[in-house]
Design a protein around this motif. Structure first.
Motif, PDB file in Angstrom:
ATOM      1  N   MET A   1     -33.117 -85.663  52.423  1.00 10.03           N
ATOM      2  CA  MET A   1     -33.488 -84.910  53.567  1.00 10.03           C
ATOM      3  C   MET A   1     -33.346 -85.734  54.600  1.00 10.03           C
ATOM      4  SD  MET A   1     -37.054 -83.966  55.235  1.00 10.03           S
ATOM      5  CE  MET A   1     -37.739 -85.181  55.165  1.00 10.03           C
ATOM      6  N   TYR A   2     -33.316 -87.404  55.099  1.00 10.99           N
ATOM      7  CA  TYR A   2     -33.297 -88.725  55.876  1.00 10.99           C
ATOM      8  C   TYR A   2     -31.313 -88.716  56.254  1.00 10.99           C
ATOM      9  CZ  TYR A   2     -38.019 -88.804  55.523  1.00 10.99           C
ATOM     10  OH  TYR A   2     -39.720 -88.567  55.941  1.00 10.99           O
ATOM     11  N   PHE A   3     -31.057 -88.404  54.926  1.00 11.99           N
ATOM     12  CA  PHE A   3     -29.278 -88.766  55.197  1.00 11.99           C
ATOM     13  C   PHE A   3     -28.896 -87.762  55.460  1.00 11.99           C
ATOM     14  CE2 PHE A   3     -25.227 -88.636  53.517  1.00 11.99           C
ATOM     15  CZ  PHE A   3     -24.353 -89.255  54.008  1.00 11.99           C
ATOM     16  N   GLU A   4     -29.601 -86.130  55.462  1.00 10.48           N
ATOM     17  CA  GLU A   4     -28.462 -85.264  56.058  1.00 10.48           C
ATOM     18  C   GLU A   4     -28.707 -84.828  57.738  1.00 10.48           C
ATOM     19  OE1 GLU A   4     -30.722 -82.480  53.581  1.00 10.48           O
ATOM     20  OE2 GLU A   4     -28.994 -82.751  52.158  1.00 10.48           O
ATOM     21  N   TYR A   5     -30.315 -85.326  58.065  1.00 10.24           N
ATOM     22  CA  TYR A   5     -30.582 -85.425  59.840  1.00 10.24           C
ATOM     23  C   TYR A   5     -29.249 -86.490  60.111  1.00 10.24           C
ATOM     24  CZ  TYR A   5     -33.829 -86.487  63.204  1.00 10.24           C
ATOM     25  OH  TYR A   5     -34.575 -86.354  65.129  1.00 10.24           O
ATOM     26  N   VAL A   6     -29.450 -87.662  60.004  1.00  9.59           N
ATOM     27  CA  VAL A   6     -27.912 -88.217  60.403  1.00  9.59           C
ATOM     28  C   VAL A   6     -26.610 -87.461  60.278  1.00  9.59           C
ATOM     29  CG1 VAL A   6     -29.326 -90.640  60.213  1.00  9.59           C
ATOM     30  CG2 VAL A   6     -27.532 -90.416  58.603  1.00  9.59           C
ATOM     31  N   LEU A   7     -26.672 -87.265  59.720  1.00 16.48           N
ATOM     32  CA  LEU A   7     -25.259 -86.260  59.793  1.00 16.48           C
ATOM     33  C   LEU A   7     -25.308 -85.152  60.555  1.00 16.48           C
ATOM     34  CD1 LEU A   7     -24.215 -86.005  55.865  1.00 16.48           C
ATOM     35  CD2 LEU A   7     -23.706 -87.415  57.830  1.00 16.48           C
ATOM     36  N   SER A   8     -25.701 -84.121  60.396  1.00 22.40           N
ATOM     37  CA  SER A   8     -26.738 -82.962  60.978  1.00 22.40           C
ATOM     38  C   SER A   8     -26.606 -83.357  62.738  1.00 22.40           C
ATOM     39  CB  SER A   8     -27.500 -82.077  60.851  1.00 22.40           C
ATOM     40  OG  SER A   8     -28.709 -83.100  60.364  1.00 22.40           O
ATOM     41  N   ASN A   9     -27.326 -84.789  62.532  1.00 23.77           N
ATOM     42  CA  ASN A   9     -27.321 -85.014  64.237  1.00 23.77           C
ATOM     43  C   ASN A   9     -26.945 -86.044  64.990  1.00 23.77           C
ATOM     44  OD1 ASN A   9     -29.755 -83.256  64.882  1.00 23.77           O
ATOM     45  ND2 ASN A   9     -30.878 -84.618  63.530  1.00 23.77           N
ATOM     46  N   ALA A  10     -25.387 -85.988  64.301  1.00 22.96           N
ATOM     47  CA  ALA A  10     -24.530 -87.635  64.855  1.00 22.96           C
ATOM     48  C   ALA A  10     -24.144 -87.136  65.891  1.00 22.96           C
ATOM     49  CB  ALA A  10     -23.162 -86.828  63.790  1.00 22.96           C
ATOM     50  N   HIS A  11     -23.795 -85.785  66.391  1.00 22.80           N
ATOM     51  CA  HIS A  11     -23.072 -85.626  67.356  1.00 22.80           C
ATOM     52  C   HIS A  11     -23.585 -85.303  68.646  1.00 22.80           C
ATOM     53  CE1 HIS A  11     -19.676 -84.680  70.074  1.00 22.80           C
ATOM     54  NE2 HIS A  11     -20.299 -82.944  70.569  1.00 22.80           N
ATOM     55  N   LYS A  12     -25.006 -84.168  68.146  1.00 20.73           N
ATOM     56  CA  LYS A  12     -25.883 -84.469  69.156  1.00 20.73           C
ATOM     57  C   LYS A  12     -26.287 -85.107  70.026  1.00 20.73           C
ATOM     58  CE  LYS A  12     -29.182 -81.676  68.302  1.00 20.73           C
ATOM     59  NZ  LYS A  12     -30.078 -80.334  67.355  1.00 20.73           N
ATOM     60  N   PHE A  13     -26.992 -86.204  68.909  1.00 20.99           N
ATOM     61  CA  PHE A  13     -27.673 -87.541  69.740  1.00 20.99           C
ATOM     62  C   PHE A  13     -27.213 -88.286  69.637  1.00 20.99           C
ATOM     63  CE2 PHE A  13     -31.524 -86.545  67.279  1.00 20.99           C
ATOM     64  CZ  PHE A  13     -31.810 -85.250  67.749  1.00 20.99           C
TER      65      PHE A  13
END
Length: 531
Positions: A271-283
């Motif tokens: 879940m945390y890995f997916e967080y850094v992937l899905s928010n990579a560009h936006k954040f």
């Protein structure tokens, strides 16, 4: 048991005798070398490491324990949180004053923990693991207290304005100890994120030695991340008194990515890995090219951590995004090495070779760079890779060598011939901008020293501080390698906990390298002599 003798047997120096010979010959050679050539040989990283850990004891707030080694300090801040009905006793003073600022304190603990994760064996070999664990736990114990419910975190005790009006020992404090918090209606995603990162990283450190405590830290880390992510906002908008001191210029997105990265490392939860992937560009994780790493700006650290996942088989399907993280991580490394094409994409250096980011407390950026470069050098060596910068290919040895040059500059290899680590070497800053160190110790004079009395009697004195703030890394020289050892020159002579924290791991690494180099050189010399 009686040992049988064989008087007529001729003895030969076979291989079974070599360990004994190597050990004793190496000892003799090492003593000769250190005696005859001490000026030109490596710095004493063992001494630097042990002294760096003493600094954290000098910065302790709360009830000083029986095993305290910095004896000029005593109990302080024993009523912290009382006005608000919460126990906030403990933690660290960040620098030369007595405010407990949550964001830099949390970053300090994250970096101490990262040091212990990357270089645990080397720290243990040096006999400093217990002191490192104690330094981390002093911070995490406080964070547990400060996290009073899932969506409440106490952010600060005291305020800079009233605190700076006085020059007192912490034991005599008369300044406001009002406490400030973040909560659902007054969020602080950056502070919640950094504290989550610190507790997640510390949970990894304590996993083998104190499983219950490790689990407790992880529990708090998970709650803090959820709080910071759900109720988003900059903490300095909720805690206005911090704006003049530790304003969150980079915002909170880097801290949320940073916290998720550490939680993934601590839990292996996708879940945390997916967080850094899905928010990579936006954040901004794959967007920002950053050439500094600090208590405020975490991008370079998280980019470097995530880029290492490229070598793991299970993450191969996410290669595209991880490659983008790695590109940004390598931009940071190349900028420190001055290997980017455009000069504005490289970090400035002083004539003496020190990385130079800005005038105020520049050494914080040097120590974090030395740490990131050291860990990335290790990664490249372990995976048999090289770094591709715009101006050419760089191997791990060149990166390590540059990191070492920064560490050695700190310890005295600089135009001033001065160690900027207080208490190390023959010449170091004697008038550190630090209230407790600059006033006669409470242990020697228990008489109360009032708010402005310290300014009258101690602040303006030309005399060296009566207490040596051992292990503190001061702000350091200006862009021309000049340094003025004056107490009121706070840009250069004030030290902070987050300056020293990254050095714990780096000192341990270079001590390990020097020790192995000495043994290797001795072995080579001895083997050559027996041929």
């Amino acid at each position: 048991m009686k040992m049988e003798t064989q008087p007529h047997k001729k003895h030969h120096f076979g291989t079974s005798h070599m360990p004994f010979l190597v050990q004793h010959c190496c000892l003799i050679i090492t003593l000769l070398i250190s005696t005859l050539f001490s000026i030109t040989t490596a710095f004493d990283y063992a001494d630097a490491l042990s002294k760096s850990l003493l600094y954290f004891e000098a910065q302790r707030s709360g009830r000083i324990p029986y095993n305290q080694r910095v004896t000029w300090r005593d109990h302080s801040g024993l009523t912290d949180g009382l006005e608000e009905g919460v126990d906030l006793v403990g933690g660290y003073y960040d620098a030369g004053d007595h405010v407990k600022f949550g964001l830099p304190m949390a970053f300090t603990i994250t970096m101490l923990s990262w040091s212990a994760i990357e270089y645990r064996q080397q720290i243990e070999e040096a006999g400093e693991l217990q002191h490192t664990l104690e330094a981390i736990k002093w911070g995490t114990d406080y964070f547990i207290k400060a996290h009073t419910s899932p969506n409440v975190l106490w952010a600060e005790v005291g305020d800079g304005d009233t605190d700076h009006y006085c020059w007192q020992r912490p034991e005599d404090m008369t300044t406001s100890r009002r406490a400030f918090k973040i909560e659902e209606n007054n969020p602080g995603s950056d502070l919640a994120g950094e504290t989550a990162a610190a507790m997640a990283a510390a949970s990894i450190v304590f996993k083998k030695t104190n499983a219950h405590y490790s689990h407790l830290l992880l529990h708090h880390a998970l709650q803090l991340f959820e709080f910071g992510d759900k109720y988003r906002g900059n903490y300095d908008a909720s805690v206005g008194v911090v704006k003049s001191y530790y304003a969150s210029v980079s915002g909170y997105m880097d801290e949320l990515l940073w916290a998720a990265t550490w939680l993934y490392k601590a839990t292996d939860n996708k879940m945390y890995f997916e967080y850094v992937l899905s928010n990579a560009h936006k954040f901004g994780g794959t967007g920002w090219s950053i050439s500094e790493f600090s208590w405020d700006v975490k991008y370079a650290g998280l980019q470097l951590m995530l880029s290492k996942l490229l070598r793991e088989e299970k993450e191969k399907k996410h290669r595209t995004i991880l490659e983008q993280y790695r590109t940004k991580a390598e931009y940071y490394v190349c900028s420190c090495l001055n290997k980017n094409n455009d000069s504005k994409d490289n970090v400035e250096r002083t004539p003496g070779g020190l990385l130079y980011i800005r005038e105020w407390n520049n050494m914080q950026y040097v120590s974090t760079a030395a740490f990131l470069l050291s860990t990335y050098s290790d990664y490249l060596e372990n995976t048999n890779q090289k770094l591709n910068c715009e101006t050419g290919t760089v191997d791990h040895e060149e990166i390590q060598s540059f990191a070492k040059s920064q560490v050695d500059y700190i310890l005295g290899s600089n135009p001033m011939n001065m160690s900027y680590l207080v208490g190390y070497g023959p010449k170091y800053p004697k008038r550190v901008h630090h209230r407790g160190a600059s006033i006669l110790s409470y242990k020697k004079n228990k008489g109360f020293i009032g708010c402005t009395q310290g300014y009258d009697n101690w602040y303006g004195s030309q005399e060296p501080n009566p207490n040596v703030l051992v292990g503190a890394l001061v702000g350091g020289p200006d862009g021309k390698d000049n340094f003025e050892d004056r107490r009121n020159n706070f840009m250069q002579t004030e030290a902070c906990t987050y300056n020293t924290a990254p050095l714990v791991g780096v000192f341990a690494k270079f001590l390990h390298i020097e020790n192995h180099k000495t043994v290797h050189d001795c072995n080579s010399l001895l083997l050559a002599s027996f041929k």
